[in-house]
Design a protein around this motif. Structure first.
Motif, mmCIF file in Angstrom:
data_model
loop_
_atom_site.group_PDB
_atom_site.id
_atom_site.type_symbol
_atom_site.label_atom_id
_atom_site.label_comp_id
_atom_site.label_asym_id
_atom_site.label_seq_id
_atom_site.Cartn_x
_atom_site.Cartn_y
_atom_site.Cartn_z
ATOM 1 N N ILE A 149 0.877 -1.172 0.000
ATOM 2 C CA ILE A 149 0.000 0.000 0.000
ATOM 3 C C ILE A 149 0.909 1.214 0.000
ATOM 4 O O ILE A 149 1.659 1.441 0.952
ATOM 5 N N GLY A 150 0.873 2.013 -1.078
ATOM 6 C CA GLY A 150 1.800 3.134 -1.228
ATOM 7 C C GLY A 150 1.079 4.455 -1.373
ATOM 8 O O GLY A 150 0.112 4.577 -2.129
ATOM 9 N N GLN A 151 1.552 5.455 -0.648
ATOM 10 C CA GLN A 151 0.963 6.791 -0.689
ATOM 11 C C GLN A 151 2.065 7.815 -0.875
ATOM 12 O O GLN A 151 3.077 7.804 -0.170
ATOM 13 N N SER A 152 1.887 8.713 -1.833
ATOM 14 C CA SER A 152 2.816 9.815 -2.005
ATOM 15 C C SER A 152 2.194 10.841 -2.930
ATOM 16 O O SER A 152 1.227 10.558 -3.623
ATOM 17 N N GLN A 153 2.772 12.044 -2.952
ATOM 18 C CA GLN A 153 2.227 13.113 -3.766
ATOM 19 C C GLN A 153 2.204 12.751 -5.241
ATOM 20 O O GLN A 153 2.949 11.892 -5.712
ATOM 21 N N SER A 154 1.369 13.473 -5.981
ATOM 22 C CA SER A 154 1.379 13.349 -7.435
ATOM 23 C C SER A 154 2.768 13.696 -7.957
ATOM 24 O O SER A 154 3.422 14.605 -7.459
ATOM 25 N N ILE A 287 -0.982 -7.889 -4.708
ATOM 26 C CA ILE A 287 -1.900 -6.749 -4.747
ATOM 27 C C ILE A 287 -1.139 -5.486 -4.383
ATOM 28 O O ILE A 287 -0.475 -5.413 -3.345
ATOM 29 N N VAL A 288 -1.234 -4.468 -5.246
ATOM 30 C CA VAL A 288 -0.519 -3.213 -5.063
ATOM 31 C C VAL A 288 -1.540 -2.070 -5.121
ATOM 32 O O VAL A 288 -2.281 -1.945 -6.091
ATOM 33 N N LEU A 289 -1.585 -1.264 -4.067
ATOM 34 C CA LEU A 289 -2.483 -0.113 -4.004
ATOM 35 C C LEU A 289 -1.655 1.162 -3.962
ATOM 36 O O LEU A 289 -0.766 1.296 -3.119
ATOM 37 N N PHE A 290 -1.943 2.103 -4.860
ATOM 38 C CA PHE A 290 -1.228 3.375 -4.876
ATOM 39 C C PHE A 290 -2.222 4.531 -4.929
ATOM 40 O O PHE A 290 -3.239 4.466 -5.628
ATOM 41 N N SER A 291 -1.922 5.597 -4.190
ATOM 42 C CA SER A 291 -2.722 6.813 -4.257
ATOM 43 C C SER A 291 -1.957 7.957 -3.605
ATOM 44 O O SER A 291 -1.048 7.731 -2.814
ATOM 45 N N ALA A 292 -2.353 9.189 -3.950
ATOM 46 C CA ALA A 292 -1.760 10.353 -3.280
ATOM 47 C C ALA A 292 -2.365 10.559 -1.904
ATOM 48 O O ALA A 292 -1.762 11.192 -1.038
ATOM 49 N N THR A 293 -3.577 10.034 -1.692
ATOM 50 C CA THR A 293 -4.250 10.216 -0.405
ATOM 51 C C THR A 293 -4.837 8.897 0.076
ATOM 52 O O THR A 293 -5.308 8.087 -0.715
ATOM 53 N N PHE A 294 -4.787 8.693 1.378
ATOM 54 C CA PHE A 294 -5.443 7.554 2.025
ATOM 55 C C PHE A 294 -6.083 8.049 3.321
ATOM 56 O O PHE A 294 -5.488 7.967 4.387
ATOM 57 N N PRO A 295 -7.306 8.608 3.235
ATOM 58 C CA PRO A 295 -7.954 9.074 4.466
ATOM 59 C C PRO A 295 -8.162 7.927 5.437
ATOM 60 O O PRO A 295 -8.242 6.762 5.045
ATOM 61 N N ASP A 296 -8.262 8.276 6.703
ATOM 62 C CA ASP A 296 -8.323 7.259 7.758
ATOM 63 C C ASP A 296 -9.446 6.254 7.551
ATOM 64 O O ASP A 296 -9.289 5.064 7.821
ATOM 65 N N ASN A 297 -10.597 6.730 7.059
ATOM 66 C CA ASN A 297 -11.729 5.817 6.916
ATOM 67 C C ASN A 297 -11.530 4.798 5.810
ATOM 68 O O ASN A 297 -12.261 3.813 5.719
ATOM 69 N N VAL A 298 -10.534 5.009 4.946
ATOM 70 C CA VAL A 298 -10.289 4.079 3.839
ATOM 71 C C VAL A 298 -9.177 3.087 4.184
ATOM 72 O O VAL A 298 -9.088 2.012 3.582
ATOM 73 N N VAL A 299 -8.334 3.434 5.149
ATOM 74 C CA VAL A 299 -7.189 2.585 5.480
ATOM 75 C C VAL A 299 -7.626 1.172 5.840
ATOM 76 O O VAL A 299 -7.011 0.181 5.429
ATOM 77 N N LYS A 300 -8.720 1.051 6.596
ATOM 78 C CA LYS A 300 -9.205 -0.277 6.995
ATOM 79 C C LYS A 300 -9.582 -1.106 5.766
ATOM 80 O O LYS A 300 -9.232 -2.288 5.670
ATOM 81 N N LEU A 314 2.262 8.949 4.258
ATOM 82 C CA LEU A 314 2.653 10.306 4.623
ATOM 83 C C LEU A 314 1.580 10.896 5.520
ATOM 84 O O LEU A 314 0.421 10.520 5.434
ATOM 85 N N GLN A 315 1.970 11.846 6.362
ATOM 86 C CA GLN A 315 0.980 12.620 7.103
ATOM 87 C C GLN A 315 0.267 13.544 6.125
ATOM 88 O O GLN A 315 0.879 14.061 5.189
ATOM 89 N N HIS A 316 -1.046 13.774 6.321
ATOM 90 C CA HIS A 316 -1.759 14.586 5.344
ATOM 91 C C HIS A 316 -1.261 16.031 5.310
ATOM 92 O O HIS A 316 -1.433 16.723 4.323
ATOM 93 N N GLN A 317 -0.584 16.484 6.382
ATOM 94 C CA GLN A 317 -0.028 17.833 6.347
ATOM 95 C C GLN A 317 1.089 17.943 5.312
ATOM 96 O O GLN A 317 1.429 19.029 4.869
ATOM 97 N N ASP A 318 1.689 16.800 4.935
ATOM 98 C CA ASP A 318 2.794 16.811 3.975
ATOM 99 C C ASP A 318 2.307 16.698 2.535
ATOM 100 O O ASP A 318 3.121 16.666 1.611
#
Length: 522
Positions: A149-154, A287-300, A314-318
């Motif tokens: 599960i990967g999260q990072s900016q565009s 299975i590979v999941l990528f997005s710029a955002t992963f809000p808390d309600n979706v993490v589960k 990443l923290q959403h402030q970043d």
């Protein structure tokens, strides 16, 4: 499925295009009052004044060659932005050895990729892994395969990371294998699916026997075709339909990728389809999941979809996009919003611009009205047939159309280098039940990320016309711990001057960077 509609759509209020002066010269919004003045701001600091909207200096021509991510050059794509923050990795396997030489890769050669794949990497101006790729590629490429599960900016190399993993793992040793689906990428829109197909083709251009196909809605004549490709990129509904009709063989699939995964899992329709597609696939698939955002309600949901996954977050402030000047305009009414949009037209066409609205009806109404007044604009929503959508987005990519009006269908993943301004005609929100809409920070981030692509600067303008809009925008500002500049609509000369500086700086920096890239490639 149509976008949600709310009372008072522009389509309900606009019936005669000739009711507006074409240039809107006489419009002067009422000064002295503001939605921001009526309610105290949640922010702790006063927003900076318009005079602080200074342009970012153009990049030095000696800068190193940048990587390319998102759309490829023929699709008018942009270049990679290296974030200053460190990525955080959470390993599912607590026995993983951080001293392993592949724990963090500083060169593509360290990864054990075949020469034909490395040639494709180099052809796309990749010289070394980005910070995101340094952390994710060793995890993606290790054996036995593990979920991620990967999260990072565009613009930080997510697309390239999962494409490299795909090219590394598929077996093209026989003609039959070349026609057998081994990797499946799901995307939320046909436009993003077609863009990813382009990336796979370019990065895999030196890989013998590679066949890539898009599984997106087709006309009746092509609907019954059989997929004969090793890599398939599609939308969940179409893929599910093709699997059910046995026009796509899934027995040989090794990898499932969800791009813009938070959106795919959070939306009821898309989420159900993704779960059903996954249920049809081999149980041992990576299975590979990528997005710029992963809000808390979706993490589960993500953890359930990709069990025991390594995670990069990443923290959403970043997550706010550096280089994008975020401003908002107070408007007295919905009519005032339209009048100001018309006055913005000259700025919108300095580069290319995207106007985001809430509903298909609003997009169509604005397009019809502006076209009738002599302005050249196009709209693209889910209401168009697939072939029409392809023509419209390709025309926009190539610069034939400068101003694109759209709904959230294009808010995610779409990379068009020339976009210098994004307009949030409607503040992004989401329905939470009981007739209530709340601020949608994730959609805001994805929308404004269509400009300021990969190190360039850009402008994001948000219109507010009532107290509810203003409160939602302030909630978004607070969520990202950022500052948005309020610009008075009666100080038009100041607004035009500052926005023009920013856009021209962006274009100058782009030209210098591209020149440096060409020089280093020769």
């Amino acid at each position: 499925m149509s976008e949600p509609t709310s009372g008072g759509s522009l389509a309900d209020r606009v019936s005669k295009p000739n009711t507006m002066n074409a240039q809107a010269e006489s419009f002067q919004p009422k000064s002295g009052t503001s939605w921001a003045d009526e309610v105290s701001s949640p922010a702790t600091e006063e927003p900076p004044s318009a005079s602080n909207l200074t342009a970012t200096p153009a990049e030095d021509a000696s800068a190193p060659v940048a990587q390319v991510d998102g759309a490829t050059e023929p699709f008018g794509g942009s270049q990679l932005q290296e974030p200053e923050y460190d990525v955080n990795v959470k390993l599912a396997d607590m026995q993983a050895d951080p001293n392993n030489p592949l724990f963090s890769a500083t060169s593509f050669e360290q990864l054990g990729l075949e020469d034909n794949i490395l040639k494709g990497v180099m052809s796309m101006n990749f010289r070394k892994p980005s910070k995101v790729q340094e952390k994710t590629l060793p995890l993606l490429l290790m054996n036995p395969p593990q979920n991620l599960i990967g999260q990072s900016q565009s613009g930080t190399g997510k697309t390239a990371a999962f494409v490299l993993n795909i090219l590394h793992r598929i077996d093209l040793s026989t003609e039959q294998l070349q026609k057998t689906p081994q990797a499946l990428v799901l995307a939320p829109s046909r436009e993003l699916a077609r863009q990813i197909v382009g990336v796979v083709k370019v990065m895999g251009s030196f890989v013998p026997g590679l066949v890539v196909e898009a599984a997106v809605p087709q006309d009746a004549a092509a609907r019954n075709r059989k997929i004969e490709a090793s890599v398939v990129v599609g939308t969940p509904g179409t893929v599910m339909d093709m699997v059910r009709r046995r026009s796509m063989d899934i027995k040989g699939l090794k990898i499932l990728v969800l791009d813009e995964a938070d959106n795919m899992l959070d939306q009821q329709g898309l989420g159900d389809q993704c779960v059903r597609v996954k249920g049809m696939l081999p149980k041992n698939i990576q299975i590979v999941l990528f997005s710029a955002t992963f809000p808390d309600n979706v993490v589960k949901y993500a953890n359930n979809f990709a069990p025991n996954a390594n995670q990069m977050t990443l923290q959403h402030q970043d997550l706010t996009v550096e280089g994008i000047k975020q401003i908002y305009l107070d408007c007295d009414s919905d009519q005032a919003k339209y009048d100001i949009l018309v006055r913005l037209y000259g700025l919108l066409t300095i580069g290319s611009s995207i106007i985001f609205v809430k509903t298909r009806e609003t997009a169509l109404a604005i397009e019809q009205r502006m076209t009738a007044e002599g302005h050249k604009v196009v709209s693209l929503t889910g209401g168009y047939e697939g072939s029409q959508r392809d023509v419209i987005i390709d025309s926009f990519r190539m610069g034939h159309a400068k101003v694109l009006i759209t709904t959230n269908v294009l808010a995610r993943g779409i990379d068009v280098q020339s976009v210098s301004m994004v307009v949030n005609y409607d503040v992004p929100d989401k329905f939470v039940g009981g007739g209530k809409f709340v601020a949608d920070p994730q959609t805001y981030l994805h929308r404004i990320g269509r400009t300021g692509r990969f190190g360039r600067v850009g402008v994001a303008v948000t219109f507010i016309s009532n107290q509810g809009d203003w409160l939602k925008l302030m909630e978004i500002q607070k969520y990202f711990n950022t500052q948005m500049t309020k610009v008075a609509t009666d100080d038009w000369d100041e607004l035009e001057e500052q926005v023009t500086k920013i856009i021209k700086s962006s274009r100058a920096g782009s030209n210098m960077k591209d020149g440096a890239n060409m020089g280093m490639q020769m």
